[in-house]
Write a protein that holds these residues in place. Structure first.
Motif: not given
Length: 117
Positions: A42-47
């Motif tokens: 998974x990728x989000x704003x935190x990496x």
């Protein structure tokens, strides 16, 4: 469940030991995990991070407990960095999702460890 039965697999039923199948609510002769375990990168704003999801009967069998473990090398398994992020119950099944905090999630191994009391 006796120790020899816990680590045994039904003839031709795949690599999961009987104890894991029992803990996931699967018959001993089930082929594979019956869709009860999955993972995602998974990728989000935190990496980027890895998630691991497993589904078991609810209530869970009283004589087992579940641990999600991770490591980068198939040695030195640990629960450090495993963070629960979701849990739902529906139709007698509970689905648990954890986030695996790893320096390199693309090179991280994850397993569900089932322990019998």
């Amino acid at each position: 469940m006796a120790a020899d039965q816990a680590t045994a697999t039904a003839n031709g039923s795949g690599p999961l030991p009987n104890l894991v199948k029992y803990a996931l609510g699967l018959p001993a002769d089930a082929s594979g995990d019956g869709g009860r375990m999955s993972h995602a990168l998974v990728e989000d704003v935190s990496g980027k991070y890895l998630t691991f999801t497993y589904t078991h009967p609810f209530p869970a069998p009283a004589d087992v407990y579940y641990l999600v473990e991770a490591c980068p090398t198939l040695a030195d398994w640990t629960t450090t960095g495993i963070v629960p992020v979701g849990e739902t119950t529906n139709g007698g099944l509970r689905t648990v999702t954890v986030k695996v905090n790893s320096a390199d999630p693309a090179k991280c191994f994850v397993r569900l460890k089932v322990v019998s009391e």
